[in-house]
Design a protein around this motif. Structure first.
Motif, PDB file in Angstrom:
ATOM      1  N   PHE A 123       0.845  -1.411   0.121  1.00  0.00           N
ATOM      2  CA  PHE A 123      -0.023  -0.172  -0.174  1.00  0.00           C
ATOM      3  C   PHE A 123       0.976   1.316  -0.050  1.00  0.00           C
ATOM      4  N   LYS A 124       0.097   2.274  -0.853  1.00  0.00           N
ATOM      5  CA  LYS A 124       1.434   3.612  -0.957  1.00  0.00           C
ATOM      6  C   LYS A 124       0.625   4.704  -0.100  1.00  0.00           C
ATOM      7  N   HIS A 125      -0.438   5.049   0.132  1.00  0.00           N
ATOM      8  CA  HIS A 125      -1.972   5.746   0.516  1.00  0.00           C
ATOM      9  C   HIS A 125      -2.446   5.181   2.170  1.00  0.00           C
ATOM     10  N   LEU A 126      -1.090   5.843   3.217  1.00  0.00           N
ATOM     11  CA  LEU A 126      -2.016   5.749   4.651  1.00  0.00           C
ATOM     12  C   LEU A 126      -2.550   6.831   5.468  1.00  0.00           C
ATOM     13  N   VAL A 127      -3.661   6.932   6.372  1.00  0.00           N
ATOM     14  CA  VAL A 127      -3.697   7.909   6.784  1.00  0.00           C
ATOM     15  C   VAL A 127      -3.508   7.489   8.524  1.00  0.00           C
ATOM     16  N   PHE A 128      -3.039   8.070   9.652  1.00  0.00           N
ATOM     17  CA  PHE A 128      -3.497   7.418  11.400  1.00  0.00           C
ATOM     18  C   PHE A 128      -3.832   8.404  11.788  1.00  0.00           C
ATOM     19  N   GLU A 129      -5.563   7.882  12.060  1.00  0.00           N
ATOM     20  CA  GLU A 129      -5.966   8.975  12.660  1.00  0.00           C
ATOM     21  C   GLU A 129      -4.945   9.607  14.306  1.00  0.00           C
ATOM     22  N   ASP A 130      -4.306   8.811  15.269  1.00  0.00           N
ATOM     23  CA  ASP A 130      -4.336   9.235  16.102  1.00  0.00           C
ATOM     24  C   ASP A 130      -2.665   9.098  16.395  1.00  0.00           C
ATOM     25  N   ASN A 131      -2.081  10.496  16.442  1.00  0.00           N
ATOM     26  CA  ASN A 131      -1.041  10.750  16.262  1.00  0.00           C
ATOM     27  C   ASN A 131      -0.087  11.623  16.990  1.00  0.00           C
ATOM     28  N   TYR A 132      -0.411  10.313  18.065  1.00  0.00           N
ATOM     29  CA  TYR A 132       0.007  11.466  19.667  1.00  0.00           C
ATOM     30  C   TYR A 132       1.238  11.636  19.362  1.00  0.00           C
ATOM     31  N   ASP A 133       1.718  13.280  20.307  1.00  0.00           N
ATOM     32  CA  ASP A 133       2.439  14.224  20.480  1.00  0.00           C
ATOM     33  C   ASP A 133       3.484  13.161  21.515  1.00  0.00           C
ATOM     34  N   THR A 134       4.748  12.995  21.464  1.00  0.00           N
ATOM     35  CA  THR A 134       5.769  12.946  22.703  1.00  0.00           C
ATOM     36  C   THR A 134       5.186  12.720  23.720  1.00  0.00           C
ATOM     37  N   GLY A 135       5.316  11.636  24.921  1.00  0.00           N
ATOM     38  CA  GLY A 135       4.969  11.925  26.312  1.00  0.00           C
ATOM     39  C   GLY A 135       3.478  12.057  26.345  1.00  0.00           C
ATOM     40  N   THR A 136       2.949  11.034  25.110  1.00  0.00           N
ATOM     41  CA  THR A 136       0.998  11.117  25.475  1.00  0.00           C
ATOM     42  C   THR A 136       0.701   9.639  24.174  1.00  0.00           C
ATOM     43  N   GLY A 137      -0.925   9.345  25.218  1.00  0.00           N
ATOM     44  CA  GLY A 137      -0.576   8.588  24.518  1.00  0.00           C
ATOM     45  C   GLY A 137      -1.043   7.358  24.148  1.00  0.00           C
ATOM     46  N   ASP A 138      -1.576   6.387  23.605  1.00  0.00           N
ATOM     47  CA  ASP A 138      -1.827   4.602  24.083  1.00  0.00           C
ATOM     48  C   ASP A 138      -0.923   3.843  23.414  1.00  0.00           C
ATOM     49  N   HIS A 139      -0.802   3.991  21.922  1.00  0.00           N
ATOM     50  CA  HIS A 139       0.927   3.527  21.471  1.00  0.00           C
ATOM     51  C   HIS A 139       1.687   4.732  20.675  1.00  0.00           C
ATOM     52  N   TYR A 140       2.286   4.413  20.223  1.00  0.00           N
ATOM     53  CA  TYR A 140       3.921   4.140  19.687  1.00  0.00           C
ATOM     54  C   TYR A 140       3.241   4.925  17.916  1.00  0.00           C
ATOM     55  N   SER A 141       3.476   6.669  17.768  1.00  0.00           N
ATOM     56  CA  SER A 141       3.227   7.262  17.016  1.00  0.00           C
ATOM     57  C   SER A 141       4.100   7.692  16.185  1.00  0.00           C
ATOM     58  N   PHE A 142       3.841   8.179  14.673  1.00  0.00           N
ATOM     59  CA  PHE A 142       4.902   8.832  13.734  1.00  0.00           C
ATOM     60  C   PHE A 142       4.991  10.159  14.423  1.00  0.00           C
ATOM     61  N   ARG A 143       4.647  11.039  15.148  1.00  0.00           N
ATOM     62  CA  ARG A 143       4.923  11.997  16.067  1.00  0.00           C
ATOM     63  C   ARG A 143       5.803  11.910  16.668  1.00  0.00           C
ATOM     64  N   GLN A 144       5.815  10.989  17.656  1.00  0.00           N
ATOM     65  CA  GLN A 144       6.466  10.384  18.539  1.00  0.00           C
ATOM     66  C   GLN A 144       8.392  10.261  17.673  1.00  0.00           C
ATOM     67  N   ILE A 145       7.963   9.413  16.799  1.00  0.00           N
ATOM     68  CA  ILE A 145       8.903   8.600  15.997  1.00  0.00           C
ATOM     69  C   ILE A 145       9.757  10.171  15.542  1.00  0.00           C
ATOM     70  N   CYS A 146       9.491  11.236  14.991  1.00  0.00           N
ATOM     71  CA  CYS A 146       9.757  12.255  14.065  1.00  0.00           C
ATOM     72  C   CYS A 146      10.165  13.008  15.193  1.00  0.00           C
ATOM     73  N   ASP A 147      10.397  12.896  16.370  1.00  0.00           N
ATOM     74  CA  ASP A 147      10.892  14.366  17.372  1.00  0.00           C
ATOM     75  C   ASP A 147      12.029  13.452  17.658  1.00  0.00           C
ATOM     76  N   GLN A 148      13.191  14.623  17.019  1.00  0.00           N
ATOM     77  CA  GLN A 148      13.970  14.238  17.121  1.00  0.00           C
ATOM     78  C   GLN A 148      15.301  15.044  16.967  1.00  0.00           C
ATOM     79  N   PHE A 149      16.806  15.167  17.523  1.00  0.00           N
ATOM     80  CA  PHE A 149      16.954  16.773  17.804  1.00  0.00           C
ATOM     81  C   PHE A 149      17.733  17.021  16.808  1.00  0.00           C
ATOM     82  N   TYR A 150      17.222  16.381  15.487  1.00  0.00           N
ATOM     83  CA  TYR A 150      18.633  16.713  14.261  1.00  0.00           C
ATOM     84  C   TYR A 150      17.818  17.036  13.211  1.00  0.00           C
ATOM     85  N   VAL A 151      16.692  17.092  14.130  1.00  0.00           N
ATOM     86  CA  VAL A 151      14.469  17.387  13.477  1.00  0.00           C
ATOM     87  C   VAL A 151      14.211  18.967  14.402  1.00  0.00           C
ATOM     88  N   ARG A 152      13.847  19.958  13.007  1.00  0.00           N
ATOM     89  CA  ARG A 152      13.782  21.316  14.023  1.00  0.00           C
ATOM     90  C   ARG A 152      12.711  20.901  15.023  1.00  0.00           C
TER      91      ARG A 152
END
Length: 292
Positions: A123-152
């Motif tokens: 599959f090529k097109h994906l939408v994730f509804e609950d993309n929780y911020d770092t420190g929140t939520g009940d599952h590991y999210s892309f917002r959390q994954i992309c929260d890195q020191f090298y990212v602004r």
């Protein structure tokens, strides 16, 4: 709203109208609200819905939606997204190009796990509804994954007297879902994921990960995606009167604060403020084409 607020409902409708898929798949239907949104966007397109409990079970207790052009793998027929024979499903619906399929996830599972399963299925097109911020939520999210020191704007300080800690403490007084430094950081200053944990399955699974593992997860996600787009809130908090999410941690709204005339003209002022409280950075992902 049953499962999604107005911001995410509009975002899913918009993405679906934009892509115009030949097949729509949803993992996690609850009472059928997202099914209904997909149907409003594409009146004649078939839907495949996976949900542990069939939406029809909720009809006896109150509002719910069951679609007549939807194949349900629900209740006793439920199959998890990762256990489906997607080749067979594509053949049944005469889908030869899987870039013509939209997959919507609202199942509170580890999003990295779901991405890998979607990649395996093609599959090529994906939408994730609950993309929780770092420190929140009940599952590991892309917002959390992309929260890195090298990212602004990414990466965090656990020093209790840091500027970040002071700002977080102040903002928590105004926004219910804001996280202060004490909540953000684990005992060993683990700020990634949720206090150094990779949550899964409605937080029924909670696995500790190192920062290096978290970093490698980010590099993997970057390597397989062409697009990462967090759909913005529909309107700013001075218009919607939402009090839950911190607007400093989300994309700028479509209707900016101060533009009440526009907010009123498009009919948003007629909605209750509670429908704007469910924003959690819903994200659209487009998978990269494989290198030849």
């Amino acid at each position: 709203m049953y499962g999604m607020g107005f911001d995410h409902s509009f975002g899913l409708w918009f993405i679906t109208r934009w892509l115009k898929p030949d097949l729509m798949i949803e993992s996690g239907a609850f009472k059928g609200h997202s099914t209904w949104v997909l149907r409003q966007a594409m009146p004649d397109t078939p839907i495949v819905s996976l949900s542990p409990r069939h939406p029809e079970k909720y009809l006896k207790k109150g509002p719910a939606y069951v679609d007549g052009n939807c194949t349900y793998f629900a209740g006793k027929d439920f199959l998890d997204f990762g256990s489906m024979d997607w080749g067979r499903v594509m053949k049944k619906h005469r889908i030869e190009d899987q870039s013509r399929v939209l997959v919507f996830f609202d199942d509170h599972q580890n999003e990295l796990k779901r991405l890998k399963q979607a990649l395996k299925a093609g599959f090529k097109h994906l939408v994730f509804e609950d993309n929780y911020d770092t420190g929140t939520g009940d599952h590991y999210s892309f917002r959390q994954i992309c929260d890195q020191f090298y990212v602004r704007g990414g990466g965090h300080s656990c020093f209790k007297d840091s500027d970040e800690a002071r700002i977080r403490s102040r903002r928590k007084k105004f926004w219910e879902k804001a996280v202060d430094a004490e909540e953000l950081c684990g005992p060993g200053e683990e700020w990634w994921g949720v206090r150094g944990y990779m949550r899964d399955d409605f937080n029924h699974s909670n696995k500790a990960i190192t920062y290096n593992e978290h970093f490698q997860n980010s590099r993997f996600v970057e390597s397989v995606l062409d697009v990462y787009w967090e759909l913005p809130p529909v309107a700013g908090p001075s218009l919607t009167h939402q009090t839950r999410y911190d607007p400093a941690r989300v994309p700028g709204p479509i209707v900016e604060d101060g533009r009440y005339g526009l907010f009123q003209r498009v009919g948003l002022s007629r909605l209750e403020s509670s429908v704007f409280n469910g924003y959690t950075q819903m994200v659209y992902l487009r998978v990269s084409e494989p290198e030849t």
